[in-house]
Design a protein around this motif. Sequence first.
Motif, mmCIF file in Angstrom:
data_model
loop_
_atom_site.group_PDB
_atom_site.id
_atom_site.type_symbol
_atom_site.label_atom_id
_atom_site.label_comp_id
_atom_site.label_asym_id
_atom_site.label_seq_id
_atom_site.Cartn_x
_atom_site.Cartn_y
_atom_site.Cartn_z
ATOM 1 N N ALA A 118 -18.674 0.299 -12.925
ATOM 2 C CA ALA A 118 -18.303 1.105 -14.100
ATOM 3 C C ALA A 118 -17.105 2.004 -13.791
ATOM 4 O O ALA A 118 -16.201 2.153 -14.622
ATOM 5 N N VAL A 119 -17.085 2.598 -12.600
ATOM 6 C CA VAL A 119 -15.961 3.452 -12.203
ATOM 7 C C VAL A 119 -14.689 2.624 -12.088
ATOM 8 O O VAL A 119 -13.621 3.023 -12.576
ATOM 9 N N HIS A 120 -14.777 1.448 -11.462
ATOM 10 C CA HIS A 120 -13.605 0.576 -11.322
ATOM 11 C C HIS A 120 -13.087 0.129 -12.686
ATOM 12 O O HIS A 120 -11.884 0.050 -12.904
ATOM 13 N N LYS A 121 -14.003 -0.154 -13.601
ATOM 14 C CA LYS A 121 -13.610 -0.556 -14.952
ATOM 15 C C LYS A 121 -12.911 0.603 -15.666
ATOM 16 O O LYS A 121 -11.906 0.397 -16.354
ATOM 17 N N ALA A 122 -13.422 1.807 -15.484
ATOM 18 C CA ALA A 122 -12.800 2.984 -16.100
ATOM 19 C C ALA A 122 -11.413 3.242 -15.513
ATOM 20 O O ALA A 122 -10.475 3.596 -16.236
ATOM 21 N N PHE A 123 -11.271 3.075 -14.192
ATOM 22 C CA PHE A 123 -9.964 3.268 -13.556
ATOM 23 C C PHE A 123 -8.917 2.314 -14.124
ATOM 24 O O PHE A 123 -7.750 2.675 -14.250
ATOM 25 N N LEU A 124 -9.331 1.089 -14.446
ATOM 26 C CA LEU A 124 -8.391 0.112 -14.995
ATOM 27 C C LEU A 124 -7.876 0.512 -16.374
ATOM 28 O O LEU A 124 -6.825 0.044 -16.801
ATOM 29 N N LYS A 125 -8.601 1.395 -17.059
ATOM 30 C CA LYS A 125 -8.195 1.822 -18.399
ATOM 31 C C LYS A 125 -7.326 3.084 -18.378
ATOM 32 O O LYS A 125 -6.836 3.503 -19.420
ATOM 33 N N LEU A 126 -7.139 3.684 -17.206
ATOM 34 C CA LEU A 126 -6.304 4.876 -17.119
ATOM 35 C C LEU A 126 -4.852 4.526 -17.420
ATOM 36 O O LEU A 126 -4.370 3.461 -17.018
ATOM 37 N N PRO A 127 -4.118 5.416 -18.091
ATOM 38 C CA PRO A 127 -2.756 5.099 -18.517
ATOM 39 C C PRO A 127 -1.800 4.666 -17.393
ATOM 40 O O PRO A 127 -1.258 3.586 -17.439
ATOM 41 N N ILE A 128 -1.593 5.453 -16.404
ATOM 42 C CA ILE A 128 -0.623 5.124 -15.356
ATOM 43 C C ILE A 128 -1.303 4.375 -14.222
ATOM 44 O O ILE A 128 -0.814 3.342 -13.759
ATOM 45 N N PHE A 129 -2.420 4.871 -13.794
ATOM 46 C CA PHE A 129 -3.095 4.331 -12.619
ATOM 47 C C PHE A 129 -3.665 2.930 -12.858
ATOM 48 O O PHE A 129 -3.711 2.121 -11.946
ATOM 49 N N GLY A 130 -4.095 2.642 -14.065
ATOM 50 C CA GLY A 130 -4.678 1.346 -14.371
ATOM 51 C C GLY A 130 -3.732 0.194 -14.092
ATOM 52 O O GLY A 130 -4.111 -0.813 -13.484
ATOM 53 N N GLU A 131 -2.489 0.333 -14.524
ATOM 54 C CA GLU A 131 -1.494 -0.722 -14.282
ATOM 55 C C GLU A 131 -1.209 -0.880 -12.797
ATOM 56 O O GLU A 131 -1.054 -1.994 -12.304
ATOM 57 N N SER A 147 0.837 -1.211 0.000
ATOM 58 C CA SER A 147 0.000 0.000 0.000
ATOM 59 C C SER A 147 0.867 1.254 0.000
ATOM 60 O O SER A 147 0.580 2.222 -0.703
ATOM 61 N N LYS A 148 1.929 1.247 0.790
ATOM 62 C CA LYS A 148 2.835 2.404 0.841
ATOM 63 C C LYS A 148 3.544 2.611 -0.498
ATOM 64 O O LYS A 148 3.735 3.743 -0.932
ATOM 65 N N LYS A 149 3.926 1.521 -1.156
ATOM 66 C CA LYS A 149 4.572 1.642 -2.466
ATOM 67 C C LYS A 149 3.618 2.239 -3.488
ATOM 68 O O LYS A 149 3.999 3.095 -4.281
ATOM 69 N N VAL A 150 2.374 1.789 -3.470
ATOM 70 C CA VAL A 150 1.377 2.312 -4.407
ATOM 71 C C VAL A 150 1.128 3.797 -4.129
ATOM 72 O O VAL A 150 1.069 4.611 -5.049
ATOM 73 N N GLN A 151 1.008 4.156 -2.855
ATOM 74 C CA GLN A 151 0.812 5.561 -2.502
ATOM 75 C C GLN A 151 1.993 6.405 -2.959
ATOM 76 O O GLN A 151 1.825 7.515 -3.461
ATOM 77 N N GLY A 152 3.202 5.870 -2.784
ATOM 78 C CA GLY A 152 4.395 6.584 -3.230
ATOM 79 C C GLY A 152 4.423 6.750 -4.738
ATOM 80 O O GLY A 152 4.799 7.801 -5.261
ATOM 81 N N ALA A 153 4.012 5.713 -5.462
ATOM 82 C CA ALA A 153 3.994 5.780 -6.920
ATOM 83 C C ALA A 153 2.935 6.763 -7.421
ATOM 84 O O ALA A 153 3.111 7.394 -8.465
ATOM 85 N N LEU A 154 1.838 6.901 -6.681
ATOM 86 C CA LEU A 154 0.763 7.805 -7.091
ATOM 87 C C LEU A 154 1.011 9.251 -6.670
ATOM 88 O O LEU A 154 0.378 10.162 -7.211
ATOM 89 N N ALA A 155 1.907 9.465 -5.730
ATOM 90 C CA ALA A 155 2.129 10.814 -5.199
ATOM 91 C C ALA A 155 2.582 11.778 -6.290
ATOM 92 O O ALA A 155 2.052 12.892 -6.400
ATOM 93 N N TYR A 156 3.558 11.393 -7.091
ATOM 94 C CA TYR A 156 4.085 12.295 -8.114
ATOM 95 C C TYR A 156 3.031 12.691 -9.151
ATOM 96 O O TYR A 156 2.846 13.885 -9.410
ATOM 97 N N PRO A 157 2.314 11.729 -9.759
ATOM 98 C CA PRO A 157 1.288 12.146 -10.728
ATOM 99 C C PRO A 157 0.203 13.033 -10.113
ATOM 100 O O PRO A 157 -0.273 13.966 -10.758
ATOM 101 N N VAL A 158 -0.176 12.761 -8.879
ATOM 102 C CA VAL A 158 -1.205 13.578 -8.226
ATOM 103 C C VAL A 158 -0.693 15.002 -8.018
ATOM 104 O O VAL A 158 -1.409 15.974 -8.279
ATOM 105 N N ILE A 159 0.552 15.138 -7.579
ATOM 106 C CA ILE A 159 1.136 16.474 -7.383
ATOM 107 C C ILE A 159 1.196 17.223 -8.703
ATOM 108 O O ILE A 159 0.860 18.410 -8.776
ATOM 109 N N VAL A 160 1.603 16.544 -9.769
ATOM 110 C CA VAL A 160 1.676 17.181 -11.085
ATOM 111 C C VAL A 160 0.293 17.650 -11.532
ATOM 112 O O VAL A 160 0.137 18.770 -12.033
#
Length: 184
Positions: A127-140, A40-53
């Motif tokens: 539907a929201v979860h399915k859409a999230f899976l298609k997002l470029p960075i976040f989906g993976e 969970s901490k690794k995922v949060q760390g990976a998401l921090a930069y795109p969210v800040i941008v």
Amino acid sequence: HPKYFSDYLVESIAVGEITGKLSESMDRISTDLERDYELSKKVQGALAYPVIVIVVMVAVIIAVSTLILPQIAKLFEELNAPLPLITKILLNTTVFMKNHPYYITLSLLGIIMIFYFIYKSKRGRYAVHKAFLKLPIFGELIKEFNLARFFRALESLMMSGVSLVKSVDIAKKTLKNDVFKKSL
């Protein structure tokens, strides 16, 4: 107490009690919880930069729209220069945003409320979860997080002596994405 403990934890402890290997089950649960926390901490760390941008990008767009574009609009008015349609739309939008901030705020709150009510329904959340899976960075990241969590729980349950079918059924409840849950 299902409100406080997941099916995975309850089942692992029950199997440990039945087989007489409660201490091993508790050790495995402890290890799994630590791994889950680290993941969970690794995922949060990976998401921090795109969210800040994204936050900085939105702040810059708002600043440009409310501070710079209105002054450019005054310049165009003084010059009486003919403007392209897109420029007119952009300038009128910024003027509207500056003159009517309450409409913008209410619209954003309305969109958030609509999203909230859609997410609360089972079909909407799917539907929201399915859409999230298609997002470029976040989906993976979402895919990897859910798969890692599922296979860790599955491994732990099977090592405890739970049957494969029951292990899959319990392990799928550890997932956060409804698309994966439905697939399993």
